[in-house]
Design an enzyme around this catalytic site. Structure first.
Site, mmCIF file in Angstrom:
data_model
loop_
_atom_site.group_PDB
_atom_site.id
_atom_site.type_symbol
_atom_site.label_atom_id
_atom_site.label_comp_id
_atom_site.label_asym_id
_atom_site.label_seq_id
_atom_site.Cartn_x
_atom_site.Cartn_y
_atom_site.Cartn_z
ATOM 1 N N ASP A 116 0.902 45.904 14.820
ATOM 2 C CA ASP A 116 0.446 46.884 15.805
ATOM 3 C C ASP A 116 0.854 46.496 17.221
ATOM 4 O O ASP A 116 0.721 47.300 18.145
ATOM 5 C CB ASP A 116 -1.081 47.020 15.742
ATOM 6 C CG ASP A 116 -1.544 47.846 14.555
ATOM 7 O OD1 ASP A 116 -0.711 48.546 13.947
ATOM 8 O OD2 ASP A 116 -2.744 47.792 14.228
ATOM 9 N N TRP A 144 -4.281 39.568 13.661
ATOM 10 C CA TRP A 144 -3.926 40.938 14.003
ATOM 11 C C TRP A 144 -3.177 40.952 15.337
ATOM 12 O O TRP A 144 -3.573 40.308 16.297
ATOM 13 C CB TRP A 144 -5.183 41.807 14.113
ATOM 14 C CG TRP A 144 -4.869 43.181 14.623
ATOM 15 C CD1 TRP A 144 -4.356 44.218 13.927
ATOM 16 C CD2 TRP A 144 -5.029 43.640 15.975
ATOM 17 N NE1 TRP A 144 -4.167 45.312 14.750
ATOM 18 C CE2 TRP A 144 -4.580 44.983 16.017
ATOM 19 C CE3 TRP A 144 -5.488 43.056 17.156
ATOM 20 C CZ2 TRP A 144 -4.580 45.744 17.184
ATOM 21 C CZ3 TRP A 144 -5.489 43.803 18.321
ATOM 22 C CH2 TRP A 144 -5.045 45.141 18.321
ATOM 23 N N CYS A 147 1.394 49.695 5.589
ATOM 24 C CA CYS A 147 0.766 49.271 6.836
ATOM 25 C C CYS A 147 -0.629 48.782 6.515
ATOM 26 O O CYS A 147 -1.304 49.346 5.657
ATOM 27 C CB CYS A 147 0.720 50.441 7.830
ATOM 28 S SG CYS A 147 -0.124 50.078 9.382
ATOM 29 N N ASP A 152 25.421 16.628 -18.301
ATOM 30 C CA ASP A 152 24.677 15.710 -17.434
ATOM 31 C C ASP A 152 23.208 16.089 -17.376
ATOM 32 O O ASP A 152 22.325 15.217 -17.401
ATOM 33 C CB ASP A 152 25.265 15.706 -16.029
ATOM 34 C CG ASP A 152 26.614 15.023 -15.962
ATOM 35 O OD1 ASP A 152 27.071 14.515 -17.005
ATOM 36 O OD2 ASP A 152 27.216 15.010 -14.872
ATOM 37 N N ASN A 183 -7.047 49.307 6.867
ATOM 38 C CA ASN A 183 -7.468 48.781 8.161
ATOM 39 C C ASN A 183 -8.680 47.859 8.162
ATOM 40 O O ASN A 183 -9.317 47.693 9.197
ATOM 41 C CB ASN A 183 -7.729 49.946 9.122
ATOM 42 C CG ASN A 183 -6.467 50.367 9.842
ATOM 43 O OD1 ASN A 183 -5.729 49.540 10.361
ATOM 44 N ND2 ASN A 183 -6.187 51.658 9.858
ATOM 45 N N ASP A 198 0.322 60.973 12.923
ATOM 46 C CA ASP A 198 -0.550 59.839 12.636
ATOM 47 C C ASP A 198 -2.003 60.310 12.476
ATOM 48 O O ASP A 198 -2.273 61.485 12.201
ATOM 49 C CB ASP A 198 -0.402 58.766 13.717
ATOM 50 C CG ASP A 198 -0.638 57.362 13.183
ATOM 51 O OD1 ASP A 198 -1.807 56.979 13.023
ATOM 52 O OD2 ASP A 198 0.347 56.635 12.931
ATOM 53 N N ASP A 199 -2.939 59.400 12.655
ATOM 54 C CA ASP A 199 -4.360 59.625 12.403
ATOM 55 C C ASP A 199 -4.881 60.825 13.194
ATOM 56 O O ASP A 199 -4.396 61.129 14.283
ATOM 57 C CB ASP A 199 -5.118 58.361 12.808
ATOM 58 C CG ASP A 199 -6.492 58.260 12.181
ATOM 59 O OD1 ASP A 199 -6.938 59.228 11.561
ATOM 60 O OD2 ASP A 199 -7.112 57.192 12.332
ATOM 61 N N LYS A 223 2.840 57.182 5.760
ATOM 62 C CA LYS A 223 2.492 55.901 6.362
ATOM 63 C C LYS A 223 1.136 55.522 5.781
ATOM 64 O O LYS A 223 0.110 56.087 6.149
ATOM 65 C CB LYS A 223 2.420 55.980 7.882
ATOM 66 C CG LYS A 223 2.030 54.645 8.509
ATOM 67 C CD LYS A 223 2.153 54.624 10.012
ATOM 68 C CE LYS A 223 1.805 53.232 10.533
ATOM 69 N NZ LYS A 223 2.045 53.079 11.976
ATOM 70 N N TRP A 224 1.132 54.558 4.850
ATOM 71 C CA TRP A 224 -0.049 54.212 4.057
ATOM 72 C C TRP A 224 -0.723 53.015 4.719
ATOM 73 O O TRP A 224 -0.227 51.897 4.680
ATOM 74 C CB TRP A 224 0.385 53.873 2.639
ATOM 75 C CG TRP A 224 -0.723 53.648 1.660
ATOM 76 C CD1 TRP A 224 -1.704 52.712 1.716
ATOM 77 C CD2 TRP A 224 -0.943 54.387 0.454
ATOM 78 N NE1 TRP A 224 -2.527 52.805 0.629
ATOM 79 C CE2 TRP A 224 -2.090 53.825 -0.171
ATOM 80 C CE3 TRP A 224 -0.294 55.447 -0.179
ATOM 81 C CZ2 TRP A 224 -2.583 54.298 -1.387
ATOM 82 C CZ3 TRP A 224 -0.793 55.912 -1.380
ATOM 83 C CH2 TRP A 224 -1.922 55.346 -1.975
ATOM 84 N N ASP A 225 -1.897 53.255 5.325
ATOM 85 C CA ASP A 225 -2.575 52.221 6.110
ATOM 86 C C ASP A 225 -3.745 51.623 5.333
ATOM 87 O O ASP A 225 -4.232 52.191 4.343
ATOM 88 C CB ASP A 225 -3.058 52.814 7.433
ATOM 89 C CG ASP A 225 -3.035 51.815 8.573
ATOM 90 O OD1 ASP A 225 -3.008 50.608 8.303
ATOM 91 O OD2 ASP A 225 -3.064 52.249 9.744
#
Length: 721
Positions: A535, A189, A513, A56, A468, A354-355, A464-466
């Site tokens: 965030d 954001w 991130c 078909d 920004n 973290d940072d 944790k790859w940011d």
């Protein structure tokens, strides 16, 4: 195996009818039919929808026989329309040759099938040195089809480059219908993944990011239906693009009722100079058709991401603690060690600093680029903290932002030319930082070098790859006609760094991130393990965010934290159980200041972490059903069902009592109707048929706003006759 029935064979992924030039791509629920027309020099789309027999499909006409000199014959039905001839829709391929001309005149070269599931359809221009291949692949399991395109300059070294103006991965033509509705997400954001559905306008509707990354304001996927689909019923067509760069999806609707989606990397004005002998390969565009509504599309994409996109899709994600909201930039070895011990006592399995851990990082104005431990805060380096975290039985992770630099840093003082900039323009700072040009090999080699040293020397298990801020003054180093290609080449440089790191450290896991959810896409998920959704950790707001996120992406990649009350962003007060239940709908994380938690809060958190560990295999790997959408009634509810239907988990939230009224039982999905299911907490039993037809009686919810409940049902026995 003996004693176990053999699964019935699935459909052959590719069938062809050589006489008509028809190719049929099959998945269990769908059929995609295209036809190569050597006379016209193109490929037509014949059908995309429910399965059809090959005979078909080969006999069906191409809807391109109208006689209208004001409309292109192939508008809406051409697989990969080029700019040239009587084509008036959005081109998938548009170029500019050295003499300034642009029209293409394609010639169909042939079809090649490899591995039984990969089709290549080849074209070239009839007179100019340009060729392109359309690639189609049907993954071994699931209901998704992949497409991408390769474009080649076929001239010799004496020829001039060809400038690619548009270079789509795929055009997905849809059938003729009277009505079309577009579904996508929008936001900003801290307000990402807001789902919207609206009638598709006639003409062209473009979703895009011009920011150099995926973006918070839209996401590279789109769904189309005829306006009547819901979660469980109705035909839905959808596509997602596997890129973390600038991107563009254009949904087209013609006066005749045709629709289609053009999926392309880059945005308008991002051009590529293709030298003789060079090849440009686009990212994959993945698409699916479902007759089972938006939920059916989500099920197909969730399975595809887990089986074919993620590096370790079969793994169960650990419970995470992140120190940011507890200590901000004031991190040091002592307070991180104290938090690690408290987190371990809760049952946390991954501790992330973290940072603020690196040189010069006393606030957000300095330090990015100088990735060595802060001498005052970590005089012994990070390794002693990592060793203590490991001794406590947890994995060790750190926050990094490799693509960024502060002007106040040793790196910038030494290499100011490494940032995205234009020589005669001032570089725009956002968040007091600039973007490093990851399209340059010397920059990515530098990033790979210090990341390798960090992971190896500090025994890091998790990054944790940011990212920004978005691009400004974005031009490729050295300029040239395609200087703006950095909008796509930066992401490819990022991919190369991640690929090298993961090859060197197979144990390493990575979270994507970008100021929250600014880099969530199939491209980054092929190199990471989860994404930071937003965030905004407000547990009520998260219900809407997570609902939109789940349209394409599975719970196993959706990181979600329990933070303190009142919420640090919104100021909203919510009870611990409500916050935990919201975060337990994905990959559970904790981000509060544990040193300030009361004994009662700590005890409840310990219990809820243990509960999550009991249900997380179902949540992260089961089939998800969105029972009640947030904002469409007093309740929100989501259900997860194990692959063998032996277990199911239901999460229920009542954000507010202001519009509260008695609610009907929740009709569950995906259960075995012939089995009985026992409530793990109350002991009540119901058949799967009853839970689907009548529904689960609502559990008692605590009084007041922000009430929630979690129900665990486990199959106990076959249903009684």
């Amino acid at each position: 195996m003996p004693g176990h029935p053999t699964a019935p064979p699935g459909p052959r992924p590719v069938e062809t009818d050589e006489a008509s030039g028809t190719i049929v791509l099959r998945t269990p629920a769908s059929c995609y039919v295209l036809r190569l027309d050597r006379t016209a020099g193109t490929a037509w789309n014949v059908h995309w929808g429910a399965p059809l027999p090959l005979a078909d499909a080969a006999a069906l006409p191409v809807w391109a026989d109208h006689d209208d000199s004001f409309a292109g014959r192939g508008d809406g039905v051409e697989e990969y329309p080029v700019e040239g001839g009587a084509r008036f829709g959005v081109p998938a391929l548009a170029v500019r040759f050295a003499d300034g001309s642009s029209p293409l005149e394609p010639r169909a070269e042939g079809i090649r099938i490899t591995d039984g599931n990969h089709v290549t359809v080849s074209f070239r221009d009839r007179a100019r040195p340009l060729a392109w291949e359309l690639h189609y692949r049907v993954p071994a399991t699931g209901d998704v089809i992949e497409r991408w395109t390769e474009i080649v300059h076929t001239g010799d070294v004496t020829d001039e480059p060809v400038l690619l103006l548009q270079y789509a991965s795929a055009h997905w033509p849809l059938p003729q219908r009277a009505h079309w509705r577009l579904s996508s997400v929008h936001g900003s954001w801290s307000a990402e993944h807001r789902l919207g559905r609206s009638e598709l306008a006639f003409g062209e509707t473009t979703l895009t990011s011009r920011r150099g990354h995926t973006g918070h304001h839209a996401n590279p996927w789109a769904m189309l239906d005829t306006g009547s689909a819901d979660e469980e019923r109705g035909e839905v067509w959808a596509t997602a693009l596997a890129t973390s760069a600038s991107w563009r999806l254009t949904a087209q609707r013609t006066a005749s009722g045709r629709a289609g989606i053009m999926a392309a990397e880059g945005h308008e004005g991002v051009e590529i100079s293709l030298a003789p002998g060079r090849r440009h390969t686009t990212p994959v565009s993945a698409a699916t058709y479902s007759p089972d509504g938006f939920g059916g599309v989500s099920h197909a994409f969730h399975a595809y991401v887990r089986r074919h996109v993620l590096p370790h899709g079969e793994e169960t994600r650990p419970v995470l603690y992140n120190s940011w909201e507890a200590t901000s930039f004031e991190v040091d070895e002592d307070n991180q060690t104290d938090l690690a011990r408290r987190a371990a006592a809760l049952g946390v399995e991954l501790f992330v600093v973290d940072d603020g851990w690196f040189a010069g990082r006393d606030d957000d104005r300095a330090g990015l680029g100088d990735w060595t431990p802060h001498a005052r805060r970590f005089p012994r380096g990070l390794r002693p903290l990592a060793d203590e975290v490991h001794r406590l039985g947890m994995a060790f992770g750190v926050w990094v932002e490799p693509e960024m630099v502060n002007a106040d840093s040793d790196l910038y003082r030494a290499r100011p030319d490494w940032v995205l900039h234009l020589p005669d323009r001032r570089a725009t700072e956002l968040r007091h930082q600039l973007v490093l040009d990851f399209s340059r090999p010397e920059v990515t080699d530098w990033a790979y070098g210090w990341l390798r040293e960090l992971v190896d020397g500090c025994a890091v298990d998790f990054l944790k790859w940011d990212f920004n801020r978005s691009f400004t003054e974005a031009g490729a180093h050295g300029g040239g006609p395609d200087a703006r290609r950095v909008h796509i080449e930066h992401a490819r440089g990022l991919y190369r760094v991640l690929d090298r790191l993961r090859a060197d450290f197979p144990h390493l896991r990575v979270e994507s991130c970008a100021g929250g959810g600014g880099r969530a896409d199939l491209g980054i998920l092929a190199r990471t393990d989860q994404v930071w959704t937003s965030d905004n950790t407000d547990a009520v707001d998260r219900l809407t965010l997570q609902h939109g996120f789940s349209q394409v992406y599975p719970a196993s990649v959706m990181a979600s934290w329990v933070t303190d009350s009142p919420n640090p962003l919104t100021g909203r007060r919510t009870p611990p159980a409500f916050r935990f239940h919201t975060a337990m709908a994905g990959v559970l994380g904790i981000g509060g200041d544990l040193a300030r938690w009361t004994a009662e809060e700590t005890e409840e958190a310990t219990r809820l972490v243990a509960l999550y560990k009991d249900i997380r295999a179902v949540v992260q790997h089961g089939r998800q059903y969105r029972l009640l959408a947030p904002g469409q009634g007093p309740l929100c509810a989501v259900q997860y069902v194990a692959a063998d239907a032996r277990e199911t988990v239901v999460l229920i939230w009542r954000p507010s009592t202001s519009a509260w009224s008695a609610h009907a039982p929740l009709r569950l999905c995906g259960l075995d109707p012939e089995a009985r299911y026992r409530d793990e907490d109350t002991g009540a039993e119901w058949s799967g048929a009853t839970l689907a037809a009548h529904g689960l009686p609502l559990p008692g919810l605590p009084p007041g706003d922000c009430a929630s409940a979690l129900v665990r049902l486990r199959r106990s026995s076959p249903a009684e006759d």
